[in-house]
Scaffold this motif. Structure first.
Motif, PDB file in Angstrom:
ATOM      1  N   ARG A  42      -6.340 -15.995   1.555  1.00 53.16           N
ATOM      2  CA  ARG A  42      -5.882 -15.862   0.169  1.00 53.16           C
ATOM      3  C   ARG A  42      -4.462 -15.279   0.132  1.00 53.16           C
ATOM      4  N   LYS A  43      -4.199 -14.267   0.981  1.00 48.47           N
ATOM      5  CA  LYS A  43      -2.868 -13.658   1.016  1.00 48.47           C
ATOM      6  C   LYS A  43      -1.816 -14.646   1.519  1.00 48.47           C
ATOM      7  N   VAL A  44      -2.172 -15.393   2.559  1.00 50.49           N
ATOM      8  CA  VAL A  44      -1.212 -16.309   3.170  1.00 50.49           C
ATOM      9  C   VAL A  44      -0.908 -17.485   2.251  1.00 50.49           C
ATOM     10  N   LEU A  45      -1.931 -17.991   1.564  1.00 52.32           N
ATOM     11  CA  LEU A  45      -1.758 -19.198   0.756  1.00 52.32           C
ATOM     12  C   LEU A  45      -1.171 -18.929  -0.617  1.00 52.32           C
ATOM     13  N   GLY A  46      -1.020 -17.649  -1.000  1.00 51.59           N
ATOM     14  CA  GLY A  46      -0.301 -17.354  -2.230  1.00 51.59           C
ATOM     15  C   GLY A  46      -1.157 -16.778  -3.334  1.00 51.59           C
ATOM     16  N   ASP A  47      -0.488 -16.253  -4.355  1.00 56.92           N
ATOM     17  CA  ASP A  47      -1.160 -15.555  -5.445  1.00 56.92           C
ATOM     18  C   ASP A  47      -1.916 -16.486  -6.383  1.00 56.92           C
ATOM     19  N   ASP A  48      -1.511 -17.735  -6.435  1.00 58.50           N
ATOM     20  CA  ASP A  48      -2.173 -18.693  -7.318  1.00 58.50           C
ATOM     21  C   ASP A  48      -3.201 -19.470  -6.495  1.00 58.50           C
ATOM     22  N   PRO A  49      -4.464 -19.031  -6.489  1.00 58.59           N
ATOM     23  CA  PRO A  49      -5.442 -19.628  -5.570  1.00 58.59           C
ATOM     24  C   PRO A  49      -5.706 -21.100  -5.874  1.00 58.59           C
ATOM     25  N   ARG A  50      -5.750 -21.889  -4.835  1.00 62.02           N
ATOM     26  CA  ARG A  50      -5.992 -23.324  -4.959  1.00 62.02           C
ATOM     27  C   ARG A  50      -7.483 -23.620  -5.022  1.00 62.02           C
TER      28      ARG A  50
END
Length: 410
Positions: free
Chosen positions: A81-89
Motif C-alpha cells: 500500500r505504501k509503495v503503490l501510493g496513497d490512492d489505493p487501486r
C-alpha cells in the motif's frame, strides 16, 4: 514458483518503485499473489520454493512458522500500500498459491485476504482463489474459506491412478480430488479447477484416459493439464538418472495432449490457453490471464515475484530471511529488473501466443513476420485470425508452441 531466483539489480530497502512504474497505474488491473511456502512432504518432481517442517526456523532469531505466517504476509501487503501510493487501486484478483496453502488454518488464509481488503478496495466481482491439496481440506474447512470470501479453488489431482501418484510422491488417494469438487460445490464455490499432470514415468494412455474421465466426471468448470517436466536437482531427476524409472518422452507428451484436448472438447471444455480449458468464459482463471496479458501484480511471500509498470522484482527465498526483513522494516525484495520496451514486446509474444485469442501480428519484426507466414503455410497458425492480423495457434501449433514462439520472436 521456481526455487532459483534470477539475477538483477538490488532492491531499495523501502521497496520504492521508479516514477515511471507508477505512471498511469490507475488504468491497469492490479492482482495479488500470496505465496504459502510450506508443504507436509516434498513431491519428487517439485522444484518450487517450498519448505517442510524441519526447514521453518528463520535467521536473526525470527521464527518463520505457519503460526505467524499470515501476520508476515499482512505486513508485506501494508508495504505494498505504501509503495503503490496513497490512492489505493482496485484489486481485480487474489490468488493464494504454494506450497500447500491449506496447511494453514482456513482462518489464516482469510486473514491474509482480509489484509488485502483492509489496504485496497476489491472489485465487486473480484476472483479470489486458493490452491488446495485434496488431503488437507474437509467440508468444514471449505465452508470457512467460502464464508471468508474465497470464490474459486484449485485442487491438485495430478492423476487418478495410484501407481502414478506414487511416482509423483503425491499423498492423496485416488477418488479424493473428485470428492473435494463435490464438497467445494456444497460449500458454495461456483468455480473449481483440477490440476492434472501427464507423461509421468509408468503412466499409460489408458491411465491418462482414466484420469481425464475421473476429472470430467467430477464436474469442475476448469481443468489444467501440464506435461511433466523433470527439473534438475529434484528427487525424480535423481531416480531417472539411477535408472529406477524411465525418462519422460516428448512423443508421449504430444500424444497425451491430443487425447486431453479431444476428451475435454467432447465434454464441453474449450481451450483458452495451451494448458488450460474451461466450460465457459466465467470459468477461465482471470488471475492467470492477468499474468499472461502483462497486468500489474504484487507477489507477497518468500520467493514471490511481482510486476508493476515494467518493473519486475522477487523476494528473498527463505521464510526466515523474509521474516527478518519485514521485522526490520525493510522490503523483502532480493532484486529487480527494469524491463525495456523490447523486453515487454518479446514477453507479449511469448505469453499471448499461448492464448486462444493469440497475439497481434503488429508485435512481430520482419523476421518474425516471415516466420509467421511459414507457420501459417505449415498449418501451425489459424488462417482466419491471421487474415485479421492475429497469430493464433492451431491444434498442431499448440503441440509445437515453444518452437513457434521462438521463430516469431526471432
Amino acid at each position: 514458483m521456481p526455487s532459483v531466483l534470477p539475477d538483477g539489480e538490488p532492491m531499495p530497502e523501502d521497496g520504492a518503485l521508479p516514477a515511471s512504474a507508477l505512471a498511469g497505474a490507475g488504468d491497469r488491473p492490479l492482482a495479488f499473489y500470496l505465496h504459502v511456502p510450506y508443504c507436509a512432504t516434498r513431491c519428487g518432481y517439485c522444484d518450487f520454493n517450498t519448505y517442510t517442517a524441519t526447514e521453518l526456523r528463520g535467521s536473526g532469531g525470527v521464527l518463520a512458522s505457519r503460526d505467524n505466517y499470515a501476520d508476515m504476509v499482512a505486513e508485506e501487503i501494508r508495504l505494498a500500500r505504501k509503495v503503490l501510493g496513497d490512492d489505493p487501486r482496485e484489486v481485480r484478483t487474489v490468488f493464494v498459491g504454494g506450497g500447500t496453502p491449506t496447511l494453514l488454518a482456513a482462518s489464516d488464509l482469510v486473514r491474509m485476504l482480509d489484509a488485502v481488503r483492509e489496504e485496497f478496495p476489491l472489485a465487486p466481482d473480484a476472483e479470489i482463489t486458493t490452491e488446495a491439496n485434496p488431503d488437507s481440506v474437509d467440508p468444514a474447512y471449505l465452508a470457512a474459506l467460502r464464508e471468508g470470501g474465497f470464490n474459486r479453488i484449485s485442487f491438485g489431482m495430478q492423476s487418478a491412478r495410484q501407481h502414478v501418484l506414487k511416482v509423483l510422491d503425491r499423498t492423496h488417494t485416488p477418488g479424493r480430488p473428485e470428492a473435494c469438487v463435490a464438497e467445494a460445490r456444497a460449500a458454495g464455490f461456483d468455480h473449481v479447477n483440477l490440476d492434472l499432470i501427464y507423461g509421468t514415468p509408468g503412466e499409460s494412455d489408458d491411465d491418462w484416459r482414466a484420469t481425464l474421465a475421473a476429472a470430467v466426471g467430477a464436474g469442475p468448470d476448469h481443468v489444467s493439464a501440464y506435461a511433466l517436466i523433470v527439473e534438475e536437482g529434484t528427487q525424480l531427476a535423481r531416480r531417472i538418472r539411477r535408472g529406477e524409472v524411465p525418462m519422460t518422452d516428448d512423443d508421449v507428451h504430444a500424444d497425451r495432449y491430443l487425447i486431453t484436448d479431444s476428451v475435454l472438447a467432447e465434454a464441453g471444455y474449450e481451450w483458452y490457453e495451451v494448458s488450460n480449458w474451461a466450460t465457459s468464459d466465467a470459468g477461465r482463471c482471470l488471475h492467470n490471464e492477468l499474468y499472461w496479458r502483462g497486468a500489474d501484480w504484487w507477489g507477497a511471500g518468500p520467493g514471490a515475484h511481482s510486476h508493476v509498470g515494467g518493473v519486475r522484482w522477487w523476494n528473498v527465498k527463505h521464510p526466515g530471511a523474509y521474516a527478518a526483513a519485514l521485522a526490520g522494516g525493510r522490503s523483502p525484495g532480493a532484486g529487480r529488473e527494469l524491463l525495456t520496451a523490447e523486453d515487454r514486446r518479446v514477453e507479449r509474444i511469448l505469453l499471448e501466443l499461448r492464448l486462444r485469442e493469440g497475439c497481434p501480428l503488429e508485435l512481430l519484426r520482419a523476421a518474425g513476420l516471415t516466420a509467421s507466414r511459414r507457420a501459417l503455410a505449415e498449418g501451425l497458425l489459424e488462417a482466419g485470425p491471421y487474415g485479421e492480423g492475429r497469430a493464433v495457434l492451431t491444434l498442431r501449433g499448440r503441440l509445437l508452441a515453444d518452437a513457434v514462439v521462438r521463430d516469431l520472436v526471432d
